[in-house]
Design an enzyme around this catalytic site. Structure first.
Site, PDB file in Angstrom:
ATOM      1  N   SER A 141       0.857  -1.195   0.000  1.00 17.80           N
ATOM      2  CA  SER A 141       0.000   0.000   0.000  1.00 17.80           C
ATOM      3  C   SER A 141       0.889   1.239   0.000  1.00 17.80           C
ATOM      4  O   SER A 141       2.071   1.161   0.362  1.00 17.80           O
ATOM      5  CB  SER A 141      -0.852  -0.013   1.274  1.00 17.80           C
ATOM      6  OG  SER A 141      -1.508   1.219   1.453  1.00 17.80           O
ATOM      7  N   TYR A 154      -2.204  -1.389  10.482  1.00 21.72           N
ATOM      8  CA  TYR A 154      -2.290  -1.682   9.041  1.00 21.72           C
ATOM      9  C   TYR A 154      -1.058  -1.118   8.315  1.00 21.72           C
ATOM     10  O   TYR A 154      -0.375  -1.829   7.572  1.00 21.72           O
ATOM     11  CB  TYR A 154      -3.572  -1.071   8.476  1.00 21.72           C
ATOM     12  CG  TYR A 154      -3.719  -1.221   6.983  1.00 21.72           C
ATOM     13  CD1 TYR A 154      -4.151  -2.423   6.426  1.00 21.72           C
ATOM     14  CD2 TYR A 154      -3.422  -0.156   6.129  1.00 21.72           C
ATOM     15  CE1 TYR A 154      -4.275  -2.557   5.048  1.00 21.72           C
ATOM     16  CE2 TYR A 154      -3.537  -0.293   4.753  1.00 21.72           C
ATOM     17  CZ  TYR A 154      -3.966  -1.486   4.219  1.00 21.72           C
ATOM     18  OH  TYR A 154      -4.083  -1.624   2.850  1.00 21.72           O
TER      19      TYR A 154
HETATM   20  N1  LIG Z   1      -8.682  -0.553  -1.636  1.00 24.24           N
HETATM   21  C1  LIG Z   1      -7.688   0.218  -1.255  1.00 24.24           C
HETATM   22  O1  LIG Z   1      -7.844   1.440  -1.123  1.00 24.24           O
HETATM   23  C2  LIG Z   1      -6.318  -0.386  -0.996  1.00 24.24           C
HETATM   24  C3  LIG Z   1      -5.217   0.484  -0.954  1.00 24.24           C
HETATM   25  C4  LIG Z   1      -3.958  -0.049  -0.735  1.00 24.24           C
HETATM   26  C5  LIG Z   1      -3.790  -1.403  -0.563  1.00 24.24           C
HETATM   27  N2  LIG Z   1      -4.867  -2.232  -0.590  1.00 24.24           N
HETATM   28  C6  LIG Z   1      -4.630  -3.671  -0.361  1.00 24.24           C
HETATM   29  O2  LIG Z   1      -5.134  -4.408  -1.452  1.00 24.24           O
HETATM   30  C7  LIG Z   1      -5.437  -5.738  -1.032  1.00 24.24           C
HETATM   31  C8  LIG Z   1      -6.827  -6.103  -1.529  1.00 24.24           C
HETATM   32  O3  LIG Z   1      -7.776  -5.230  -0.933  1.00 24.24           O
HETATM   33  P1  LIG Z   1      -9.054  -4.708  -1.718  1.00 24.24           P
HETATM   34  O4  LIG Z   1      -8.972  -3.247  -1.745  1.00 24.24           O
HETATM   35  O5  LIG Z   1      -9.238  -5.441  -2.971  1.00 24.24           O
HETATM   36  O6  LIG Z   1     -10.181  -5.081  -0.630  1.00 24.24           O
HETATM   37  P2  LIG Z   1     -11.497  -5.972  -0.723  1.00 24.24           P
HETATM   38  O7  LIG Z   1     -12.317  -5.583  -1.896  1.00 24.24           O
HETATM   39  O8  LIG Z   1     -12.103  -5.910   0.639  1.00 24.24           O
HETATM   40  O9  LIG Z   1     -10.924  -7.455  -0.977  1.00 24.24           O
HETATM   41  C9  LIG Z   1     -10.193  -8.125   0.024  1.00 24.24           C
HETATM   42  C10 LIG Z   1      -9.966  -9.573  -0.384  1.00 24.24           C
HETATM   43  O10 LIG Z   1      -9.232 -10.208   0.666  1.00 24.24           O
HETATM   44  C11 LIG Z   1      -9.952 -11.354   1.110  1.00 24.24           C
HETATM   45  N3  LIG Z   1      -9.811 -11.574   2.544  1.00 24.24           N
HETATM   46  C12 LIG Z   1     -10.020 -10.674   3.544  1.00 24.24           C
HETATM   47  N4  LIG Z   1      -9.879 -11.273   4.739  1.00 24.24           N
HETATM   48  C13 LIG Z   1      -9.597 -12.583   4.483  1.00 24.24           C
HETATM   49  C14 LIG Z   1      -9.348 -13.719   5.306  1.00 24.24           C
HETATM   50  N5  LIG Z   1      -9.383 -13.641   6.641  1.00 24.24           N
HETATM   51  N6  LIG Z   1      -9.074 -14.899   4.713  1.00 24.24           N
HETATM   52  C15 LIG Z   1      -9.051 -15.004   3.366  1.00 24.24           C
HETATM   53  N7  LIG Z   1      -9.260 -13.970   2.536  1.00 24.24           N
HETATM   54  C16 LIG Z   1      -9.539 -12.771   3.090  1.00 24.24           C
HETATM   55  C17 LIG Z   1     -11.425 -11.056   0.765  1.00 24.24           C
HETATM   56  O11 LIG Z   1     -12.120 -12.283   0.583  1.00 24.24           O
HETATM   57  P3  LIG Z   1     -13.197 -12.924   1.594  1.00 24.24           P
HETATM   58  O12 LIG Z   1     -13.845 -11.819   2.356  1.00 24.24           O
HETATM   59  O13 LIG Z   1     -14.102 -13.673   0.678  1.00 24.24           O
HETATM   60  O14 LIG Z   1     -12.387 -13.842   2.462  1.00 24.24           O
HETATM   61  C18 LIG Z   1     -11.276 -10.323  -0.560  1.00 24.24           C
HETATM   62  O15 LIG Z   1     -11.164 -11.249  -1.600  1.00 24.24           O
HETATM   63  C19 LIG Z   1      -5.307  -5.747   0.494  1.00 24.24           C
HETATM   64  O16 LIG Z   1      -4.073  -6.323   0.857  1.00 24.24           O
HETATM   65  C20 LIG Z   1      -5.325  -4.260   0.848  1.00 24.24           C
HETATM   66  O17 LIG Z   1      -4.632  -3.994   2.037  1.00 24.24           O
HETATM   67  C21 LIG Z   1      -6.131  -1.760  -0.810  1.00 24.24           C
END
Ligand SMILES: NC(=O)c1ccc[n+]([C@@H]2O[C@H](COP(=O)([O-])OP(=O)(O)OC[C@H]3O[C@@H](n4cnc5c(N)ncnc54)[C@H](OP(=O)(O)O)[C@@H]3O)[C@@H](O)[C@H]2O)c1
Length: 261
Positions: A141, A154
């Site tokens: 991130s 985080y």
């Molecule tokens: N969106 C942003 O602004 C942003 C910015 C910087 C970095 N990121 C990073 O990008 C990555 C993906 O996030 P996203 O934005 O795509 O969020 P998201 O839409 O909430 O997706 C998160 C994914 O992680 C899975 N997950 C969460 N907890 C889990 C668990 N305990 N076991 C297995 N799978 C789990 C969820 O699947 P299930 O709920 O089905 O398990 C989902 O597929 C993360 O590492 C996040 O920190 C996001």
């Protein structure tokens, strides 16, 4: 399995992980998808098989437990698959002051955002080195570059995974295997809703789309780049965060995040 290369994508049921899976399928990779929500991954599988003719395996698992890595390795062994591309993307955030944080949730966050990807990478990278090829993508991130009030733990885990992965990338030189770290800024996914952070207008206006972030990450990974920050504003923010003193950066980040409605 087929003759295509196989990519393991964690967090493939939503957001950036789902879009990375779509991007890789369009490039002809077979997929091993992991997250908890099986029905979502099953629906994605049907679509990707139909559109791209790739093979897709779905594995539902909570990746935040103490035994997550061992369980997933056992599932890979049972499925008899060789992983050529590893995408450590699964994760969640939690937005609250440090002293109000739920201890168990914080520990689960550290496991899924740091301990699990480190353990899984270490377990799979040896096979990649023996085969002389492999690609690893760690999703960190822009918080990796800035201590972030409200996202204290985080941001700390994201700084840790960036640091660890950059070292691995360096140590892998000459092996044919690379480790790329993708550092997205605010991205339109379910992340904000789950973390409990209501973004403000400024953040909304700079949010990137999830497919765009996924595409940039996959491209950088296939090129073997060490680190990639999608988007000009995010690049600039990360650069300034590392150039400015922390006594200035921390209150500034607090102010930006506190602006939420
Ligand atoms: N969106 C942003 O602004 C942003 C910015 C910087 C970095 N990121 C990073 O990008 C990555 C993906 O996030 P996203 O934005 O795509 O969020 P998201 O839409 O909430 O997706 C998160 C994914 O992680 C899975 N997950 C969460 N907890 C889990 C668990 N305990 N076991 C297995 N799978 C789990 C969820 O699947 P299930 O709920 O089905 O398990 C989902 O597929 C993360 O590492 C996040 O920190 C996001």
């Amino acid at each position: 399995m087929g003759s295509n290369k196989m990519a393991l994508v964690t967090g493939a049921s939503a957001g950036i992980g789902e879009d990375i899976a779509r991007d890789l399928a369009a490039r002809g990779y077979d997929l091993f998808l992991v997250a908890r929500r099986k029905e979502r991954m099953d629906a994605l599988k049907i679509q990707l098989v139909k559109e791209h003719g790739v093979q897709v395996l779905v594995h539902a698992q909570d990746l935040s437990t103490h035994t997550a890595c061992e369980e997933l390795l056992a599932a890979l062994q049972k499925a008899d698959v060789t992983i050529d591309v590893l995408v450590n993307n699964a994760g969640f955030g939690s937005f609250c002051p440090t002293l109000d944080a739920d201890t168990e949730r914080e520990r689960a966050m550290v496991r899924i955002l740091f301990q699990f990807p480190v353990d899984l990478t270490r377990a799979l990278v040896r096979g990649m080195i023996e085969r002389g090829q492999g690609r690893i993508l760690q999703v960190a991130s822009t918080a990796s570059f800035q201590p972030s009030p409200g996202y204290g733990m985080y941001a700390a885990t994201k700084a840790a995974i960036l640091s660890w992965s950059n070292v691995l990338h360096y140590e892998l030189r000459g092996t044919g295997v690379t480790c790329t770290t993708l550092c997205p800024g605010p991205t339109a996914t379910e992340f904000g809703e789950i973390s409990g952070h209501v973004s403000n207008r400024l953040q909304d206006s700079t949010k990137m789309s999830s497919p765009a972030v996924a595409r940039i990450g996959v491209r950088a990974m296939l090129r073997g780049q060490a680190t990639v920050i999608p988007g000009f504003v995010n690049k600039l923010g990360a650069l300034l965060s590392t150039r400015m003193p922390r006594w200035f950066v921390v209150p500034l980040v607090a102010r930006v995040l506190r602006g939420a409605k």
